[in-house]
Design an enzyme around this catalytic site. Structure first.
Site, PDB file in Angstrom:
ATOM      1  N   GLU A 347       0.768  -1.324  -0.225  1.00 24.95           N
ATOM      2  CA  GLU A 347       0.063  -0.027   0.104  1.00 24.95           C
ATOM      3  C   GLU A 347       0.898   1.382   0.143  1.00 24.95           C
ATOM      4  O   GLU A 347       0.254   2.307   0.526  1.00 24.95           O
ATOM      5  CB  GLU A 347      -1.049  -0.120   1.238  1.00 24.95           C
ATOM      6  CG  GLU A 347      -0.191   0.105   2.431  1.00 24.95           C
ATOM      7  CD  GLU A 347       0.276  -1.255   3.449  1.00 24.95           C
ATOM      8  OE1 GLU A 347       0.216  -1.317   4.362  1.00 24.95           O
ATOM      9  OE2 GLU A 347       0.086  -2.151   2.568  1.00 24.95           O
ATOM     10  N   ASN A 348       2.068   1.414  -0.524  1.00 25.41           N
ATOM     11  CA  ASN A 348       2.804   2.510  -0.925  1.00 25.41           C
ATOM     12  C   ASN A 348       1.761   3.727  -1.139  1.00 25.41           C
ATOM     13  O   ASN A 348       1.189   3.631  -1.997  1.00 25.41           O
ATOM     14  CB  ASN A 348       3.710   2.273  -1.709  1.00 25.41           C
ATOM     15  CG  ASN A 348       4.500   1.290  -1.647  1.00 25.41           C
ATOM     16  OD1 ASN A 348       5.202   0.804  -0.960  1.00 25.41           O
ATOM     17  ND2 ASN A 348       4.680   0.361  -2.695  1.00 25.41           N
ATOM     18  N   HIS A 380      -8.364  -3.613  -0.606  1.00 24.86           N
ATOM     19  CA  HIS A 380      -7.560  -3.495   0.592  1.00 24.86           C
ATOM     20  C   HIS A 380      -6.564  -2.519   0.533  1.00 24.86           C
ATOM     21  O   HIS A 380      -6.454  -1.822   1.469  1.00 24.86           O
ATOM     22  CB  HIS A 380      -7.027  -5.024   0.512  1.00 24.86           C
ATOM     23  CG  HIS A 380      -6.169  -5.194   1.605  1.00 24.86           C
ATOM     24  ND1 HIS A 380      -6.635  -5.902   2.836  1.00 24.86           N
ATOM     25  CD2 HIS A 380      -5.030  -4.640   1.947  1.00 24.86           C
ATOM     26  CE1 HIS A 380      -5.517  -6.221   3.779  1.00 24.86           C
ATOM     27  NE2 HIS A 380      -4.719  -5.483   3.130  1.00 24.86           N
ATOM     28  N   GLU A 381      -5.659  -2.599  -0.620  1.00 27.00           N
ATOM     29  CA  GLU A 381      -4.800  -1.376  -0.616  1.00 27.00           C
ATOM     30  C   GLU A 381      -5.170  -0.062  -0.742  1.00 27.00           C
ATOM     31  O   GLU A 381      -4.470   0.701  -0.066  1.00 27.00           O
ATOM     32  CB  GLU A 381      -3.916  -1.778  -1.744  1.00 27.00           C
ATOM     33  CG  GLU A 381      -3.250  -3.333  -1.994  1.00 27.00           C
ATOM     34  CD  GLU A 381      -2.647  -3.670  -0.647  1.00 27.00           C
ATOM     35  OE1 GLU A 381      -1.982  -2.881   0.011  1.00 27.00           O
ATOM     36  OE2 GLU A 381      -2.578  -4.913  -0.576  1.00 27.00           O
ATOM     37  N   GLU A 403      -3.737  -4.112   9.326  1.00 26.32           N
ATOM     38  CA  GLU A 403      -4.128  -5.103   8.158  1.00 26.32           C
ATOM     39  C   GLU A 403      -5.627  -5.486   8.585  1.00 26.32           C
ATOM     40  O   GLU A 403      -6.304  -5.997   7.712  1.00 26.32           O
ATOM     41  CB  GLU A 403      -3.104  -6.328   8.296  1.00 26.32           C
ATOM     42  CG  GLU A 403      -1.598  -5.800   7.734  1.00 26.32           C
ATOM     43  CD  GLU A 403      -1.716  -5.307   6.400  1.00 26.32           C
ATOM     44  OE1 GLU A 403      -2.773  -5.529   5.713  1.00 26.32           O
ATOM     45  OE2 GLU A 403      -0.874  -4.520   5.938  1.00 26.32           O
TER      46      GLU A 403
END
Length: 960
Positions: A347-348, A380-381, A403
Site C-alpha cells: 500500500e505505498n 484492500h490496498e 491489516e
C-alpha cells in the site's frame, strides 16, 4: 463539512509562527543539501568505501537494542538514487545514492543511531556521515562511526551533545546492490518480445527501507520525503508524489535523465516507493481531479489487462472517501503491476505495487476468481490510503490495526464497486473461518502483542500472519455489527481527523468509537468499548458458546483444537469474553443478547421440542457455537427438509462449526458428518466451499488409509447432483452460469466430481486438454475451468502432458494463466517429474523467486509429492532460509504446506528432529508456523486414534 476543533487565538498565532520558522528551516536545509549534492554529484558513479571498523563488543548499549531511542525525531529527507540497470565491471547490478535527513533533537544526547543495512557508505575524513546544524548552532564533531550489524544501525558517536529543540542535518553517500532478493530497492527481470528487460522497484515493509538509504526506519518516525531518481533516458521514474520535472543531465560524461518529485505528505519509511521502468499506463481523472493511473508491461497495457483495475479504482476511492468522511489525501493514485513481487500487494502511499495476478485481468484467459481477487486486493490496498497511511500504527506489535482493518473494509469497498457479487458474505470464508483454523491452537497469539515481543526483523515479519489479517478483520466486523455501521464509521472518521499524518495506538480508536456511542441517542452497551474489545485483542483465541435449549443455559469456553493442551500464555481476563450473540428461533430473528460471564441461566433460549435455535446469525460474531444434541438434531432435520429456511451464511457456519467441534471432541464426528447429507440439494457457493475445506482436511487425513475408498463413494454420491445440475444449466459445459458465485460453485462441482470419479468427468476434462495439445494456439477451455482441467489431465497423463504444460507455462503472457499452469504441473503422479519440478524452484530462470515457495506448496498438496517436497526442503534448508527466511506469509506457508498431511507418530518425530537439527540456523518468520505444525500433528494423532474406526463405519454405511 466535517466537524472542526476549537483553537484559541493565542494558540493559532503561535502555530503560525512555528510554521513560518519551520518553512525557513526547510529552505535553509535544502540550500545546504543542494550545495552538498552539487559538490558530490560526480561521486555517484565511482564512490568508494573503506573497510568498516570492527563492531565493538558491548552489552545493553543503545545500539544493541532493536528500538530506536526517543532522543531524535526526523522531519525531512532529501534522497537521490541512481539505479544501474546494466552490470558493472565485476558483474553486479548496483545503485548509488546521496541522502540527507533533517532531524530535531528531543533529548540531549551525544549519540545518533540511524538504520542502515547492506549499504556501503562513503567515508568523509574517516567517518560514514557528515553532520551540520541549523539556526546558528554549531554541530558537535563526529568522534567515531561504525555499523552494528545485528541491530542494523549506523552508529555515530559525537564529541559533544546535541541540544534539545535544535535541528541538525545528517548527510551520507552510499552504494548498494540492486539484487533480485525482492527486498528494499531491488531489480526485476522479464522478457518481452524476445528482449530481456530490467526494472528497479521497491518493497520497504517492514524493515527494508534501510536497505535503500539510511533512515529512521520505524513506522512512528514519520517525515516528509523529497525523492530524486536518476535513470536512463528511455526509462520512466515513479515515486509516491507527483513528478515535478524530468530533465536531461550529463554526469561524468554519461547522459541520463533526472526526475524530481514533489514533497510527500508526512509519512512512514515503510511506505516509500520508487520504480524505474519502461512500463506504460492508462489513466483517468476523477471528479475531484485526482489522477488515477494503472501501470504495467507494455504488452499487458496494450492487451487491455489494466482496464478492469482502472474501472474499479475510482468507485472504490469514492466509497472510502464517503466511508471515512475524509478526502483522499493525495493528488494521484498510481498502481503498478510488477513481474517480481514477494507480497500480493503493498500500500505505498500514492504508488501501490502489486503482483501481476493481483492487478491485471485478461477476459480471454483470466477466470472469474482472478477478477474477484483483483477487486478485493485493490480495495484492500486503497483502504490503507487512509487507515495505515494517513494514520499509522506506532509500532509493529499493533499491525492488526492496519491489516485487520483493511481486511475487513476491503469487502465493503468491493461490494460498492461490484454490488451484485455478494462480496460482504465472503468474509466468512476467507477471513473468519481462516482465523478460526489457527486461533484454536495454543501457539496462537493475541492481536495486540506486547511491544517487547516484537523487536527483530524476523519477529516483525512474523506479525504478517493470519491472526493480524483475518482475525483482525473478524473482530472488527463483530465490533461494527454490534455498534452498527453508521456509529462505527462516525467514530472512525473522527479518529482519522485527529491523528491525520501521525501515529496512534489501538486505544485511540476505542476512545473515538466510545464517543460515537455516547453521542448516539438510545445506544447502550453492557460495558465500554475498551472493556469489551480489550478481551478480544489482548488475549489469544476465541470462545465456543454452548447453548442448552432444554434449560436456556448459555455458557462459554476457550476453544482449543486439542482440549487437553496446556495454554502457557497467561491472560488477565482468564480467557473469558464479552460476547454479542445474534440469534433466531426457528423462523424468527430475536433481539441480540450479551453473554458477560462464563455461564448465564437467564437467557430466553429454552425452546420446545418442535423448535430450533440458531446462534451467531449471519456469523456476526467471532465465536463457534455448540448446542445440546436435541437442537443439533433439529437443525440437521431442517437442513434435510428445507435448507433454505436457514440463511446461506449460517449453513456454512453449521458445517464448519460441526467439523471443528468434532475435531476438538465437543461433539461426535458422526454428527458432523451428518451435516453434509443435505448437500445433495445445496446449490450455493458459500456452504459448498465451507464443506469442501473440511472434506479436504479429511482427504489429507485418510487418503493413505482404508477410509479413503468408502469416503470417495459417499462424496461421489453427494456431488453427483451438483455436477449434473451444472451440466444441464451450462448446456453440457458450453456456457457459463450468469451468477458470480454460481461460477465458483460450478468449479467445485467439476473438481470434486473428477476427484471422486463421477462417470464422464475425467474423460471430459482430458478430452478438452488433448484438443488443446493438438492445437496449442487455440485453447477453447473456459478460463474458469482451466485449473481443474489442467490438473486432471496432467494427473492422468505422463511426461507428454507435463512437458506440454511446461511449454505453455513458459509461453504464458498473462500472469493468471501462468499460475494455473504452474499449479497444475504439480498434479502429476510421476515421481521423477515432481523431483525435477522441485529442482526448478531453486533456478530463478525456470521458477521466479516470488513463486518458489508456493510451487513447493502445490507439490506438497499432491499425495505423491508431499514426501518428496518434505525431503527436498529439509535437504536444502540453509538455501531456503537464506532466500526467504525473513519473508512474511511466503515462508510460514512453506512450512505449513510441506507438513499439512502429517498425522502419524513417525511424522511428528521427524518434525521435532527437523526443529532440533536446524535450531542453529533458525526458522525466521516461520518459527510460529513450525510450532503450529507440531501442535496440529499432535492433535491429529490423538484424534485419529479415537475416531478413525467410527468414521470408517459411517462412510461404509452411507456409501452402501
Amino acid at each position: 463539512m466535517g466537524k472542526g476543533y476549537y483553537i484559541s487565538r493565542h494558540l493559532a498565532t503561535a502555530a503560525m509562527v512555528l510554521a513560518a520558522i519551520a518553512l525557513l528551516t526547510i529552505i535553509a536545509l535544502s540550500v545546504v543539501y543542494n550545495r552538498e549534492k552539487s559538490k558530490n554529484a560526480a561521486k555517484l558513479t565511482n564512490a568508494t568505501t573503506l573497510p568498516v571498523p570492527p563492531t565493538p563488543k558491548t552489552s545493553n548499549e543503545p545500539w544493541d537494542k532493536y528500538r530506536l531511542p526517543d532522543t531524535l525525531s526526523p522531519e525531512y529527507y532529501n534522497v537521490t538514487l541512481w539505479p544501474r540497470l546494466v552490470k558493472n565491471a565485476i558483474g553486479m547490478y548496483i545503485f548509488t545514492g546521496v541522502s540527507g535527513v533533517m532531524f530535531t533533537c528531543v533529548k540531549k544526547t551525544d549519540l545518533i543511531l540511524i538504520h542502515s543495512n547492506k549499504l556501503n557508505l562513503t567515508l568523509f575524513k574517516g567517518h560514514h556521515a557528515k553532520l551540520t546544524a541549523q539556526s546558528g548552532v554549531t554541530a558537535p564533531a563526529i568522534k567515531t562511526t561504525w555499523f552494528q550489524r545485528e541491530t542494523q544501525y549506523l552508529v555515530i558517536q559525537l564529541e559533544g551533545k546535541l541540544k534539545p529543540g535544535k535541528s541538525y542535518w545528517l548527510y551520507t553517500e552510499f552504494t548498494g546492490e540492486l539484487a533480485d532478493d525482492l527486498e528494499g530497492f531491488y531489480r526485476s527481470e522479464y522478457t518481452e518480445d524476445g528482449e530481456k528487460k530490467i526494472i528497479a522497484i521497491t518493497q520497504m515493509q517492514g524493515t527494508y527501507a534501510r536497505k535503500a538509504f539510511p533512515c529512521f526506519d520505524e513506522p512512528g518516525m514519520k517525515a516528509v520525503f523529497h525523492i530524486t531518481l536518476i535513470h536512463d533516458l528511455e526509462k520512466t521514474a515513479l515515486s509516491n508524489s507527483q513528478e515535478i520535472k524530468t530533465e536531461n543531465v550529463i554526469i561524468n560524461g554519461t547522459q541520463v535523465a533526472r526526475t524530481i518529485f514533489g514533497p510527500t505528505k508526512k509519512m512512514s519509511t515503510y511506505l516509500i516507493a520508487f520504480v524505474v521502468s519502461d512500463f506504460r499506463f492508462i489513466s483517468v481523472k476523477d471528479k475531484k481531479g485526482v489522477l488515477v493511473r494503472i501501470w504495467a508491461r507494455k504488452k499487458a497495457i496494450d492487451d487491455g489487462q489494466g482496464d478492469y483495475a482502472l474501472k474499479i479504482t475510482q468507485p472504490i476511492l469514492e466509497f472510502f472517501e464517503k466511508y471515512y468522511n475524509t478526502s483522499y489525501p493525495l493528488s494521484k493514485s498510481d498502481q503498478i503491476a510488477l513481474p517480481d513481487f514477494n507480497s500480493g500487494a503493498m500500500e505505498n502511499w500514492g504508488l501501490v505495487t502489486y503482483r501481476e495476478t493481483a492487478l491485471l485481468y485478461d477476459s480471454r484467459t483470466s477466470a472469474n476468481g482472478n477478477k474477484q481477487r483483483i477487486l478485493t486486493v485493490v480495495s484492500h490496498e486503497l483502504a490503507h490510503m487512509w487507515f495505515g497511511n494517513l494514520v499509522t500504527l506506532k509500532w509493529w506489535n499493533d499491525l492488526w490495526l492496519n491489516e485487520g482493518f483493511a481486511s475487513y473494509v476491503e469487502y465493503l469497498g468491493a461490494d460498492y464497486a461490484e454490488p451484485t457479487w455478494n462480496m460482504k458474505e465472503q468474509i466468512i470464508l476467507y477471513d473468519l473461518q481462516s482465523a478460526f483454523a489457527v486461533d484454536g491452537l495454543t501457539s496462537s497469539h493475541p492481536l495486540s502483542r506486547k511491544e517487547e515481543e516484537v523487536n527483530t526483523p524476523s519477529e516483525i515479519s512474523e506479525m504478517f500472519n493470519t491472526i493480524s489479517y483475518s482475525k483482525g478483520a473478524a473482530v472488527l466486523k463483530m465490533l461494527s455489527e454490534f455498534l452498527t455501521e453508521p456509529v462505527f464509521a462516525k467514530g472512525l472518521g473522527n479518529y482519522l481527523k485527529q491523528f491525520a499524518f501521525g501515529s496512534s495506538v489501538y486505544t485511540d480508536l476505542w476512545d473515538h468509537l466510545q464517543k460515537a456511542v455516547d453521542q448516539t441517542p438510545g445506544m447502550k452497551l453492557p460495558h465500554s468499548v475498551h472493556e469489551i474489545m480489550n478481551r478480544w485483542i489482548l488475549q489469544m483465541g476465541f470462545p465456543v458458546i454452548t447453548i442448552d435449549t432444554r434449560t436456556g443455559n448459555v455458557s462459554q469456553k476457550h476453544f482449543l483444537l486439542e482440549p487437553q493442551a496446556v495454554v502457557e500464555r497467561k491472560s488477565e481476563f482468564n480467557y473469558e469474553w464479552f460476547v454479542p450473540i445474534k440469534w433466531m428461533k426457528k423462523h424468527q430473528v430475536q433481539d441480540q443478547l450479551w453473554l458477560l460471564q462464563k455461564s448465564d441461566l437467564h437467557n430466553p433460549m429454552k425452546v420446545s421440542k418442535n423448535e430450533w435455535v440458531l446462534a451467531n446469525l449471519n456469523m456476526s460474531g467471532y465465536f463457534r457455537v455448540n448446542y445440546d444434541l436435541g437442537n443439533w438434531e433439529r437443525l440437521i432435520s431442517q437442513l434435510e427438509s428445507d435448507h433454505q429456511v436457514i440463511p446461506v451464511v449460517n449453513r456454512a457456519q453449521i458445517l464448519d462449526d460441526a467439523f471443528n467441534l468434532a475435531r476438538a471432541s465437543f461433539i461426535n464426528i458422526t454428527l458432523a458428518l451428518r451435516t453434509t447429507k443435505y448437500l445433495l440439494r445445496e446449490r450455493q457457493y458459500i456452504p459448498w466451499e465451507a464443506a469442501l475445506r473440511n472434506l479436504n482436511y479429511f482427504f489429507q487425513l485418510f487418503d493413505r488409509s482404508e477410509v479413503y475408498g468408502a469416503m470417495q463413494v459417499y462424496l461421489k454420491k453427494q456431488i453427483k447432483p451438483l455436477f449434473e445440475y451444472f451440466e444441464t444449466i451450462s448446456s453440457n459445459w458450453t456456457r457459463v452460469p450468469s451468477g458470480h458465485t454460481d461460477q465458483f460453485t460450478q468449479i467445485i462441482s467439476l473438481s470434486l466430481a473428477c476427484s471422486t470419479g463421477v462417470e464422464g468427468c475425467r474423460e471430459l476434462t482430458r478430452s478438452w486438454f488433448k484438443k488443446w495439445m493438438q492445437n496449442p494456439h487455440n485453447n477453447t477451455i473456459h478460463p474458469n475451468l482451466r485449473s481443474t482441467v489442467y490438473c486432471n489431465a496432467i494427473a492422468g497423463g505422463g511426461a507428454e502432458e507435463w512437458n506440454f504444460g511446461w511449454q505453455m507455462f513458459q509461453k504464458a503472457t498473462v500472469a493468471a494463466e501462468a499460475v494455473k499452469l504452474r499449479s497444475a504441473l504439480a498434479c502429476t503422479k510421476v515421481p521423477w517429474l515432481l523431483n525435477r519440478y522441485l529442482e526448478y524452484t531453486m533456478n530463478p530462470e525456470k521458477i521466479r523467486k516470488q513463486d518458489a515457495t508456493s510451487t513447493i506448496g502445490y507439490i506438497a498438496s499432491n499425495i505423491i509429492g508431499q514426501p518428496l517436497a518434505w525431503d527436498f526442503v529439509r535437504a536444502n534448508w540453509d538455501y531456503f532460509f537464506k532466500m526467504y527466511g525473513t519473508g512474511s506469509f511466503s515462508f510460514s506457508r512453506l512450512i505449513s504446506d510441506i507438513t499439512y498431511r502429517f498425522c502419524t507418530p513417525f511424522e511428528l518425530s521427524q518434525l521435532k528432529r527437523f526443529q532440533k537439527d536446524n535450531a542453529e540456523t533458525g526458522f525466521g518468520s516461520g518459527t510460529q508456523a513450525l510450532q503450529q505444525a507440531i501442535e496440529k500433528t499432535t492433535a491429529k494423532i490423538k484424534w485419529l486414534a479415537e475416531n478413525k474406526e467410527p468414521v470408517l463405519q459411517w462412510f461404509l454405511s452411507e456409501a452402501a
